[in-house]
Design an enzyme around this catalytic site. Structure first.
Site, short mmCIF file in Angstrom:
data_model
loop_
_atom_site.label_atom_id
_atom_site.label_comp_id
_atom_site.label_asym_id
_atom_site.label_seq_id
_atom_site.Cartn_x
_atom_site.Cartn_y
_atom_site.Cartn_z
N GLY A 107 -26.74 -5.98 63.39
CA GLY A 107 -26.87 -7.28 64.28
C GLY A 107 -26.09 -8.57 64.15
O GLY A 107 -24.99 -8.86 64.65
N HIS A 108 -27.29 -8.38 62.90
CA HIS A 108 -26.43 -10.16 62.93
C HIS A 108 -25.29 -10.04 61.95
O HIS A 108 -24.84 -11.79 62.15
CB HIS A 108 -27.82 -11.90 62.82
CG HIS A 108 -28.40 -10.76 61.20
ND1 HIS A 108 -27.48 -11.81 59.96
CD2 HIS A 108 -28.53 -9.87 60.39
CE1 HIS A 108 -27.72 -11.56 58.87
NE2 HIS A 108 -28.61 -10.16 59.37
N CYS A 121 -28.63 -13.49 50.02
CA CYS A 121 -29.45 -13.10 49.41
C CYS A 121 -29.40 -13.20 47.71
O CYS A 121 -30.98 -13.41 47.97
CB CYS A 121 -29.91 -11.26 49.80
SG CYS A 121 -29.45 -11.28 51.06
N1 PLP Z 1 -26.30 -5.01 53.51
C1 PLP Z 1 -25.21 -5.52 53.30
C2 PLP Z 1 -23.57 -4.58 52.87
C3 PLP Z 1 -25.50 -7.22 53.80
O1 PLP Z 1 -24.28 -7.37 53.65
C4 PLP Z 1 -26.80 -7.45 54.10
C5 PLP Z 1 -26.78 -8.50 53.63
O2 PLP Z 1 -26.16 -9.76 54.00
C6 PLP Z 1 -27.84 -6.30 54.28
C7 PLP Z 1 -27.99 -5.44 54.38
C8 PLP Z 1 -28.67 -6.87 55.00
O3 PLP Z 1 -29.19 -7.18 56.25
P1 PLP Z 1 -30.40 -7.48 57.45
O4 PLP Z 1 -30.65 -9.12 56.74
O5 PLP Z 1 -29.94 -7.40 58.64
O6 PLP Z 1 -31.42 -6.58 56.39
#
Ligand code: PLP
Length: 398
Positions: free
Chosen positions: A204-205, A329
């Protein structure tokens, strides 16, 4: 000084309409949707309607193929571990070298558990080699997991073609895509173009809903064991009392995205292209990463030779410009991005990468400010770089 938020691939501002839709479920409508009394029925109805709205966004006719989760990472874990658990006779998984850590980490864990994982490489533009993809499919392949759009470069992979080729080779192979960055930015039709996709994750975010809610599309008939085990919620496929306000918020965000999908993304593409052109004109010795490939309309990843990305980010921060030097991340570590490494970005540029990512809340005035400030900031960082020849105004050779 007002800030310019240009880091929408990391997270997005929650839309005011989303907050408004959520509020009743954070206040008066707090009931557990599984309870048997009348007020709780309204809460259960809200989830039902949200599920229908999410399904509509993907052009699906069966809303019960949508499972609500807490984030894309959970959806990815559920999809991959669930598929592996349900298909013990096959042990081969195919993915790419440029996935988000929410896929790469899971695949590394599968290797520790005895699976054989193929990590497909990309070319200098960030494209996959289709021939190499087909050759990687094996008689014991159980799962393909390939992202729809890359979070760092915005490069879009041809999921329609890859999923079709997978099923033509062997219909038993499960096809998963992490669509966290493409949802809300490009059309996704799971009934037509992407009909061969079995599992799709998103969050969602990244689409103006809050953090803490995501979803997994699980096509009927897909062999996939539940990941979170406990209560009977989500038809026994994902335990845990539903996060009603956030689920309602996610559905509202997708509805807004759907309404503005063409107009807003065209406008955002215009902003991105204007900035890209201006940076090219004003900043020498740069690489626009992924430019030769299909790309998300909102993402601009630029590598500046002889620049340390973190120093550039610090200068941008001082000017109120929020961007990123890698995926959210992985930023914080000085390791060059695994995505740009896989694309073999020249060694002198790989450390100096900045990702701008925009949303419908960005304006022309934002671009003006970035265009005015960015070239000077790059010049400042180069002034103190031992790799930059100040006399020639070019990278130092040798
Ligand atoms: N997959 C992709 C391609 C992303 O860009 C991200 C977050 O940057 C994620 C997964 C992880 O998302 P979440 O923070 O909702 O776990």
């Amino acid at each position: 000084m007002s800030i310019i938020y240009a880091d929408n691939n990391a997270t997005t501002q929650v839309a005011p309409e989303v907050v408004e839709a959520m509020l009743p479920f954070l206040t008066a409508d707090y009931f557990n949707p599984s309870s048997m009394y009348e007020p709780a029925r309204h809460t259960a109805d809200a989830i039902k309607e949200a599920r229908e709205a999410v399904a509509r966004y993907f052009k699906l006719t069966d809303p019960n193929t949508i499972l609500f989760t807490s984030c894309a990472s959970e959806s990815n874990n559920a999809a991959i571990f669930g598929a592996v658990k349900a298909n013990p006779n096959r042990r081969h998984v195919i993915t790419t070298a440029v996935e988000h850590p929410a896929i790469l980490g899971v695949c590394k864990e599968l290797e520790r558990e005895g699976c054989d994982v193929t990590f497909l490489d990309v070319d200098a533009q960030g494209n996959l080699d289709i021939g190499e993809f087909v050759r990687a499919l094996r008689h014991d392949t159980l799962l393909v997991t390939v992202m729809h759009a890359n979070n760092e470069t915005g490069v879009i992979f041809p999921i329609e073609q890859l999923s079709r080729l997978t099923k033509e080779t062997d219909p038993a192979i499960i096809f998963h895509t992490d669509a966290t960055q493409s949802v809300g930015k490009v059309p996704i039709d799971l009934r037509r173009e992407l009909q061969y996709v079995d599992l799709l994750s998103f969050s969602g975010h990244k689409v103006h809903a809050p953090k803490g809610v995501g979803a997994l599309y699980l096509k009927r008939g897909t062999r996939c064991r539940p990941f979170l085990i406990g209560g009977h919620q989500e038809e026994g496929r994902r335990a845990g009392t539903e996060n009603v306000p956030y689920i309602v918020g996610l559905a509202k965000a997708l509805q807004l995205a759907d309404e503005g999908l063409n107009d807003e993304n065209t406008r955002v593409l215009g902003l991105r292209d204007r900035l890209e052109k201006a940076i090219e004109e004003k900043v020498p010795y740069i690489e626009i990463n992924g430019r030769g490939a299909p790309r998300l309309p909102n993402t601009l990843n630029v590598s500046c030779h002889c620049v340390e990305g973190e120093s550039l980010l610090t200068q941008m921060d001082a000017h109120g410009i929020c961007a990123s030097s890698g995926s959210a991340c992985t930023s914080g570590s000085l390791e060059p991005s695994h995505v740009l490494r896989a694309m073999k970005i020249p060694e002198t540029a790989v450390q100096g990468s900045i990702r701008f990512s925009f949303s419908r809340y960005n304006t022309d005035a934002d671009m003006d400010r970035i265009i005015e400030a960015f070239p000077e900031m790059v010049a400042n960082v180069r002034r103190i770089s031992p790799y930059w020849d100040q006399e020639k105004n070019a990278p130092r050779l040798g």
